[in-house]
Design a protein around this motif. Structure first.
Motif, PDB file in Angstrom:
ATOM      1  N   GLY A  18       0.809  -1.210   0.000  1.00 37.01           N
ATOM      2  CA  GLY A  18       0.000   0.000   0.000  1.00 37.01           C
ATOM      3  C   GLY A  18       0.842   1.260   0.000  1.00 37.01           C
ATOM      4  N   ILE A  19       1.880   1.277   0.839  1.00 37.33           N
ATOM      5  CA  ILE A  19       2.780   2.433   0.902  1.00 37.33           C
ATOM      6  C   ILE A  19       3.485   2.637  -0.439  1.00 37.33           C
ATOM      7  CG2 ILE A  19       4.914   3.298   1.944  1.00 37.33           C
ATOM      8  CD1 ILE A  19       4.022   1.934   4.555  1.00 37.33           C
ATOM      9  N   HIS A  20       3.914   1.513  -1.041  1.00 40.81           N
ATOM     10  CA  HIS A  20       4.637   1.599  -2.317  1.00 40.81           C
ATOM     11  C   HIS A  20       3.730   2.115  -3.431  1.00 40.81           C
ATOM     12  CE1 HIS A  20       6.761   0.145  -5.967  1.00 40.81           C
ATOM     13  NE2 HIS A  20       7.822   0.480  -5.255  1.00 40.81           N
ATOM     14  N   LEU A  21       2.475   1.673  -3.448  1.00 45.74           N
ATOM     15  CA  LEU A  21       1.541   2.141  -4.470  1.00 45.74           C
ATOM     16  C   LEU A  21       1.252   3.631  -4.333  1.00 45.74           C
ATOM     17  CD1 LEU A  21      -1.010  -0.826  -4.535  1.00 45.74           C
ATOM     18  CD2 LEU A  21       0.554  -0.166  -6.373  1.00 45.74           C
ATOM     19  N   LEU A  22       1.168   4.102  -3.085  1.00 50.47           N
ATOM     20  CA  LEU A  22       0.838   5.511  -2.841  1.00 50.47           C
ATOM     21  C   LEU A  22       2.023   6.443  -3.030  1.00 50.47           C
ATOM     22  CD1 LEU A  22      -1.442   5.121   0.316  1.00 50.47           C
ATOM     23  CD2 LEU A  22      -2.168   5.892  -1.965  1.00 50.47           C
ATOM     24  N   THR A  23       3.212   5.987  -2.624  1.00 50.90           N
ATOM     25  CA  THR A  23       4.368   6.895  -2.582  1.00 50.90           C
ATOM     26  C   THR A  23       5.574   6.441  -3.397  1.00 50.90           C
ATOM     27  OG1 THR A  23       5.367   5.807  -0.649  1.00 50.90           O
ATOM     28  CG2 THR A  23       3.684   7.493  -0.226  1.00 50.90           C
ATOM     29  N   GLY A  24       5.612   5.156  -3.785  1.00 53.91           N
ATOM     30  CA  GLY A  24       6.791   4.629  -4.473  1.00 53.91           C
ATOM     31  C   GLY A  24       7.907   4.243  -3.518  1.00 53.91           C
ATOM     32  N   PHE A  25       7.636   4.374  -2.215  1.00 53.76           N
ATOM     33  CA  PHE A  25       8.660   4.084  -1.197  1.00 53.76           C
ATOM     34  C   PHE A  25       8.682   2.593  -0.881  1.00 53.76           C
ATOM     35  CE2 PHE A  25       9.803   3.768   3.391  1.00 53.76           C
ATOM     36  CZ  PHE A  25      11.097   4.260   3.308  1.00 53.76           C
ATOM     37  N   ASP A  26       9.883   1.976  -0.933  1.00 56.18           N
ATOM     38  CA  ASP A  26      10.051   0.547  -0.643  1.00 56.18           C
ATOM     39  C   ASP A  26      10.593   0.395   0.773  1.00 56.18           C
ATOM     40  OD1 ASP A  26      10.746  -2.102  -0.410  1.00 56.18           O
ATOM     41  OD2 ASP A  26      11.738  -2.244  -2.356  1.00 56.18           O
ATOM     42  N   ILE A  27       9.694   0.058   1.698  1.00 55.56           N
ATOM     43  CA  ILE A  27      10.072   0.003   3.107  1.00 55.56           C
ATOM     44  C   ILE A  27      11.058  -1.126   3.398  1.00 55.56           C
ATOM     45  CG2 ILE A  27       8.117  -1.447   3.833  1.00 55.56           C
ATOM     46  CD1 ILE A  27       7.984   0.302   6.372  1.00 55.56           C
TER      47      ILE A  27
END
Length: 378
Positions: free
Chosen positions: A60-69
């Motif tokens: 979800g974070i990656h889809l919204l921001t492109g950030f790979d946690i």
């Protein structure tokens, strides 16, 4: 010599470390274990957010921001060890993405290692820019990209292999090569794309710790046991579909003469223990030379169907079917070779003995470690 090995995807660096230590060198290995294979390391990075509810949050974070946690967390863990990653005579990267994180993080890691250590070397032993470009340009007769060309797998599902072809990866490749002293290939598949490159040092075979691998006499007492280990993510890349179809025919043809054992996605130690009773080991189709799993099986005295193309035979001055069986993307051919072995059990014993001798002569971890040392030193 003080040596830092960065990354692990096959046990190559583990065996090299053991060989170097046996020669009296001080060696540290930092790696993330390569998912379910869970290879050991002195400094073990833990890959998080890849399962359960946390993975859903990560996506979800990656889809919204492109950030790979996951990438960020691995990079953070790496730099938590910063004090232990300085002042080495030699640093060796397992490939162009040694930690398996986003490209900017990989570059930050390499930049740090370059600044705080004397020399950096690179291994060409996987899906990097040069080998995948070579395959994409169809300079091999067949390659890991063949199933993609034949529409067996979509670009989306094969993206982990195709990533080096993306425009941003060329810049990453050039960055890595600007920070290294030289590059070593681990077998013929990676030797061929590197030929004539200005930073190519040469081929040094994969190291195998023979003290940890017992030779098992390959005698047939009852049935011929065939082992097929599957990594589902690399199913088509390894040519497992050809092996599966061939085994269906063999099982029907030799109902009372063969036993077929299959495993899927098991940890490394479970994997190598599970084929101890096998006589024949099915490794991979799309290769010119043997990878790590094949070499360890050969060290145990198994007859391995793997890469053994003419370039490999010429390099080591071998005859066809002398130390292993060349596997081709051809079901009828595979059935023919397996049938020949089943009908000629003395050949299974003979090839198994030759395989062990070949590993002892060319892949012994101490001999290979000495080759690396001489390259790094000079």
């Amino acid at each position: 010599m003080k040596i830092l090995l960065v990354g692990e995807y096959s046990r190559l660096h583990n065996s090299l470390q053991e060989g170097l230590v046996a020669l009296g060198h001080e060696v540290t290995l930092i790696a993330a274990g390569d998912f379910f294979k869970n290879f050991p390391a002195d400094l073990k990075l833990k890959r998080r957010f890849d399962s359960g509810f946390s993975r859903k949050i990560k996506i979800g974070i990656h889809l919204l921001t492109g950030f790979d946690i996951t990438s960020y967390d691995l990079k953070r863990q790496f730099f938590n060890h910063a004090g232990s990653l300085k002042n080495y005579d030699v640093v060796q990267l397992i490939n162009e993405k040694p930690i398996g994180v986003a490209l900017p993080y990989e570059r930050a890691i390499v930049q740090f290692l370059k600044k705080h250590n004397k020399k950096i070397f690179l291994l060409c032993c996987g899906t990097d820019y040069l080998s995948i470009t070579y395959a994409h340009d169809k300079k091999y007769r067949y390659s890991v990209l063949t199933p993609y060309f034949e529409d067996k797998i979509s670009a989306k599902k094969f993206q982990h292999v195709l990533k080096p072809l993306q425009p941003n990866y060329l810049a990453h490749h050039q960055f890595i090569f600007n920070h290294i002293e030289g590059v070593v290939a681990s077998d013929i598949d990676y030797h061929l794309p590197m030929l004539h490159h200005s930073k190519y040092i040469g081929l040094i075979p994969n190291p195998i710790n023979l003290e940890k691998i017992e030779f098992i006499e390959n005698r047939i007492k009852d049935k011929v046991v065939i082992f097929h280990g599957i990594n589902r993510q690399n199913f088509y890349k390894k040519g497992n579909d050809f092996f599966e179809k061939a085994l269906e025919i063999i099982a029907e043809k030799f109902q009372h003469k063969v036993e077929i054992k299959v495993t899927e996605n098991v940890p490394y130690q479970t994997y190598i223990d599970s084929y101890n009773t096998a006589h024949i080991f099915l490794d991979m189709v799309y290769a010119y030379d043997q990878g790590y799993n094949a070499l360890e099986a050969m060290a145990k005295g198994k007859v391995v169907l793997t890469g053994a193309e003419r370039e490999f035979l010429e390099y080591y001055n071998l005859a066809e079917d002398e130390v292993c069986i060349n596997a081709l993307p051809d079901v009828d051919y595979l059935v023919e070779k397996l049938s020949w072995l089943i009908e000629n059990p003395s050949k299974i014993e003979e090839i198994g003995k030759n395989a062990r001798k070949f590993i002892e002569e060319n892949h012994d971890y101490r001999k290979v470690a000495q080759q690396y040392f001489e390259v790094w030193r000079d």
